[in-house]
Design a protein around this motif. Structure first.
Motif, PDB file in Angstrom:
ATOM      1  N   PHE A 253      47.567  51.657 -21.276  1.00  0.00           N
ATOM      2  CA  PHE A 253      49.069  51.075 -21.743  1.00  0.00           C
ATOM      3  C   PHE A 253      49.249  49.949 -21.178  1.00  0.00           C
ATOM      4  N   ASP A 254      50.304  49.161 -22.048  1.00  0.00           N
ATOM      5  CA  ASP A 254      50.664  47.813 -21.755  1.00  0.00           C
ATOM      6  C   ASP A 254      51.675  47.892 -20.925  1.00  0.00           C
ATOM      7  N   MET A 255      51.623  47.230 -19.556  1.00  0.00           N
ATOM      8  CA  MET A 255      52.686  47.048 -18.604  1.00  0.00           C
ATOM      9  C   MET A 255      53.547  46.014 -18.539  1.00  0.00           C
ATOM     10  N   SER A 256      53.274  45.055 -19.729  1.00  0.00           N
ATOM     11  CA  SER A 256      53.883  43.949 -19.694  1.00  0.00           C
ATOM     12  C   SER A 256      55.058  43.618 -20.748  1.00  0.00           C
ATOM     13  N   HIS A 257      56.036  42.919 -20.367  1.00  0.00           N
ATOM     14  CA  HIS A 257      57.071  42.704 -21.050  1.00  0.00           C
ATOM     15  C   HIS A 257      56.562  41.230 -22.029  1.00  0.00           C
ATOM     16  N   PRO A 258      56.933  41.149 -23.295  1.00  0.00           N
ATOM     17  CA  PRO A 258      56.430  39.907 -23.820  1.00  0.00           C
ATOM     18  C   PRO A 258      57.163  38.508 -23.043  1.00  0.00           C
TER      19      PRO A 258
ATOM     20  N   SER B 217      38.943  41.522  -6.780  1.00  0.00           N
ATOM     21  CA  SER B 217      38.794  42.779  -6.078  1.00  0.00           C
ATOM     22  C   SER B 217      40.215  43.373  -5.755  1.00  0.00           C
ATOM     23  N   ASP B 218      41.103  42.588  -5.762  1.00  0.00           N
ATOM     24  CA  ASP B 218      42.744  42.974  -5.712  1.00  0.00           C
ATOM     25  C   ASP B 218      43.330  43.036  -6.855  1.00  0.00           C
ATOM     26  N   LEU B 219      42.666  42.847  -8.156  1.00  0.00           N
ATOM     27  CA  LEU B 219      43.312  43.100  -9.184  1.00  0.00           C
ATOM     28  C   LEU B 219      43.018  43.999 -10.170  1.00  0.00           C
ATOM     29  N   VAL B 220      42.308  44.927  -9.702  1.00  0.00           N
ATOM     30  CA  VAL B 220      41.941  46.158 -10.274  1.00  0.00           C
ATOM     31  C   VAL B 220      41.999  47.253  -9.349  1.00  0.00           C
ATOM     32  N   ILE B 221      43.212  48.017  -9.382  1.00  0.00           N
ATOM     33  CA  ILE B 221      43.590  48.881  -8.122  1.00  0.00           C
ATOM     34  C   ILE B 221      44.162  50.045  -8.660  1.00  0.00           C
ATOM     35  N   PRO B 222      44.304  51.106  -7.753  1.00  0.00           N
ATOM     36  CA  PRO B 222      44.884  52.194  -8.147  1.00  0.00           C
ATOM     37  C   PRO B 222      46.734  51.898  -8.003  1.00  0.00           C
ATOM     38  N   LEU B 223      46.986  52.749  -8.896  1.00  0.00           N
ATOM     39  CA  LEU B 223      48.560  52.773  -9.109  1.00  0.00           C
ATOM     40  C   LEU B 223      49.105  53.769  -8.540  1.00  0.00           C
ATOM     41  N   CYS B 224      50.142  53.617  -7.738  1.00  0.00           N
ATOM     42  CA  CYS B 224      51.227  54.624  -7.140  1.00  0.00           C
ATOM     43  C   CYS B 224      52.562  54.293  -7.739  1.00  0.00           C
ATOM     44  N   VAL B 225      53.299  55.236  -8.466  1.00  0.00           N
ATOM     45  CA  VAL B 225      54.687  55.054  -8.935  1.00  0.00           C
ATOM     46  C   VAL B 225      55.418  56.025  -8.269  1.00  0.00           C
ATOM     47  N   ILE B 226      56.385  55.164  -7.492  1.00  0.00           N
ATOM     48  CA  ILE B 226      57.696  55.690  -6.884  1.00  0.00           C
ATOM     49  C   ILE B 226      58.874  55.747  -7.802  1.00  0.00           C
ATOM     50  N   ASP B 227      59.327  57.050  -8.154  1.00  0.00           N
ATOM     51  CA  ASP B 227      60.234  56.985  -9.320  1.00  0.00           C
ATOM     52  C   ASP B 227      61.697  57.328  -8.511  1.00  0.00           C
ATOM     53  N   ILE B 228      62.626  56.190  -8.673  1.00  0.00           N
ATOM     54  CA  ILE B 228      63.819  56.430  -8.292  1.00  0.00           C
ATOM     55  C   ILE B 228      64.947  56.168  -9.403  1.00  0.00           C
TER      56      ILE B 228
ATOM     57  N   HIS C  20      59.735  52.524 -10.045  1.00  0.00           N
ATOM     58  CA  HIS C  20      60.121  52.925 -11.389  1.00  0.00           C
ATOM     59  C   HIS C  20      61.454  53.377 -11.336  1.00  0.00           C
ATOM     60  N   SER C  21      62.433  52.111 -11.822  1.00  0.00           N
ATOM     61  CA  SER C  21      64.004  52.493 -11.617  1.00  0.00           C
ATOM     62  C   SER C  21      64.366  52.712 -12.984  1.00  0.00           C
ATOM     63  N   GLY C  22      63.722  52.672 -14.008  1.00  0.00           N
ATOM     64  CA  GLY C  22      64.182  52.729 -15.369  1.00  0.00           C
ATOM     65  C   GLY C  22      64.774  51.332 -15.941  1.00  0.00           C
ATOM     66  N   TRP C  23      64.580  50.346 -15.349  1.00  0.00           N
ATOM     67  CA  TRP C  23      65.402  49.205 -15.705  1.00  0.00           C
ATOM     68  C   TRP C  23      64.577  48.138 -16.832  1.00  0.00           C
TER      69      TRP C  23
ATOM     70  N   GLY D 155      56.645  49.771 -18.814  1.00  0.00           N
ATOM     71  CA  GLY D 155      55.906  50.798 -18.959  1.00  0.00           C
ATOM     72  C   GLY D 155      55.494  51.911 -18.059  1.00  0.00           C
ATOM     73  N   LEU D 156      56.324  51.903 -17.001  1.00  0.00           N
ATOM     74  CA  LEU D 156      56.137  52.782 -15.758  1.00  0.00           C
ATOM     75  C   LEU D 156      56.418  54.153 -16.342  1.00  0.00           C
ATOM     76  N   ASP D 157      57.261  54.504 -17.222  1.00  0.00           N
ATOM     77  CA  ASP D 157      57.746  55.652 -17.867  1.00  0.00           C
ATOM     78  C   ASP D 157      56.477  56.256 -18.484  1.00  0.00           C
ATOM     79  N   GLN D 158      55.346  55.608 -18.871  1.00  0.00           N
ATOM     80  CA  GLN D 158      54.258  55.980 -19.675  1.00  0.00           C
ATOM     81  C   GLN D 158      53.053  56.550 -18.760  1.00  0.00           C
ATOM     82  N   VAL D 159      53.114  56.201 -17.411  1.00  0.00           N
ATOM     83  CA  VAL D 159      51.791  56.738 -16.872  1.00  0.00           C
ATOM     84  C   VAL D 159      52.434  57.530 -15.667  1.00  0.00           C
ATOM     85  N   PRO D 160      51.273  58.243 -14.881  1.00  0.00           N
ATOM     86  CA  PRO D 160      51.628  59.230 -14.016  1.00  0.00           C
ATOM     87  C   PRO D 160      51.940  58.577 -12.788  1.00  0.00           C
TER      88      PRO D 160
END
Length: 273
Positions: free
Chosen positions: A50-55, A116-127, A163-166, A241-246
């Motif tokens: 999933f792409d997590m970047s804005h153009p 090694s710090d650029l490929v990492i686990p992602l933890c999403v805090i949904d507010i 993840h704030s929906g912004w 794209g934070l709404d696309q990932v767990p």
């Protein structure tokens, strides 16, 4: 030989050389010493990328309200046979990295962030629900504790993302930035107490937001920036794209720029789920 004939001959040679190198690379990989079989590509082992970047464009909202990139075409295909642009880019525009140097006198520049710090686990805090009611909402220690209670300990060297929906507001600069009559910005961010908890209790290497700043909009002291970046961690702002990932389980791949001495820079970021 005519110009068109020369160009066609060059294209044919390029195609044949490309096929040659593809074949050679495949043979070389299979023959590598100590390799019994070529491993599957990491992305193929995931359910999706999933792409997590804005153009990156002059239209994307910026902190200071001026275009973050300008593009000037120096060569064009019609006249020169190839296209080439000169770019002028603000390091902190669109989806980008804040290197430790951004808010410290002698922190690591963006090119010094370990790969090694650029490929990492992602933890999403949904507010997002709270942010829909309060533009100045912040990630708090209670939010982190709730995530841990549901998903377990924060993994080593993780990225903690708000993840704030912004991201959905990025097409409307006024809504995205939220300036009021006093020119104060209003958008969510990380509370400094949550930042301190991450520093003291985890090995997280990155903090990410889907807004313009790690600190929430009304911040006048940038407390989160000054706590996080000088500690040798880096930030990601304007993540998409934070709404696309767990909430847990994805792997974030950060395509950091590597210009020497940079305080950050636009990045192509994606998540493998």
């Amino acid at each position: 030989m005519c110009d068109v004939c020369v160009m066609n001959a060059v294209k044919d040679r390029m195609l044949s050389r490309r096929d040659f190198f593809k074949t050679s690379a495949a043979v070389g990989a299979a023959a590598t010493v100590g390799m019994t079989a070529a491993p599957a590509a990491m992305a193929a082992g995931h359910g999706g990328v999933f792409d997590m970047s804005h153009p990156l464009s002059p239209d994307f909202p910026t902190f200071f309200g001026v275009p973050g990139i300008s593009m000037e075409q120096q060569f064009n295909f019609a006249e020169h046979g190839f296209n080439l642009m000169n770019l002028s880019v603000n390091e902190h525009t669109a989806t980008h990295i804040d290197a430790p140097l951004h808010f410290s006198a002698d922190g690591a520049s963006v090119d010094e962030i370990p790969v090694s710090d650029l490929v990492i686990p992602l933890c999403v805090i949904d507010i997002a629900a709270r942010a829909a009611e309060d533009r100045d909402a912040q990630v708090t220690p209670d939010d982190l504790k709730a995530w841990i209670a549901e998903h377990g300990a924060i993994p080593d060297k993780a990225c903690i993302a708000m993840h704030s929906g912004w991201a959905a507001k990025s097409g409307d600069a006024a809504d995205y930035v939220g300036n009021d009559d006093a020119d104060v910005k209003h958008f969510p961010g990380f509370h400094v107490e949550a930042t301190q908890m991450l520093l003291e209790e985890t090995t997280a290497v990155a903090m990410a937001v889907d807004t313009l700043s790690l600190d929430h909009g009304p911040s006048g002291d940038f407390a989160t920036h000054y706590a996080w970046l000088p500690a040798g961690r880096y930030g990601i702002e304007n993540l998409a794209g934070l709404d696309q990932v767990p909430a847990a389980g994805a792997t974030l791949v950060v395509g950091a720029p590597n210009h020497v001495g940079g305080t950050g820079g636009p990045a192509r970021i994606f998540a493998m789920v």
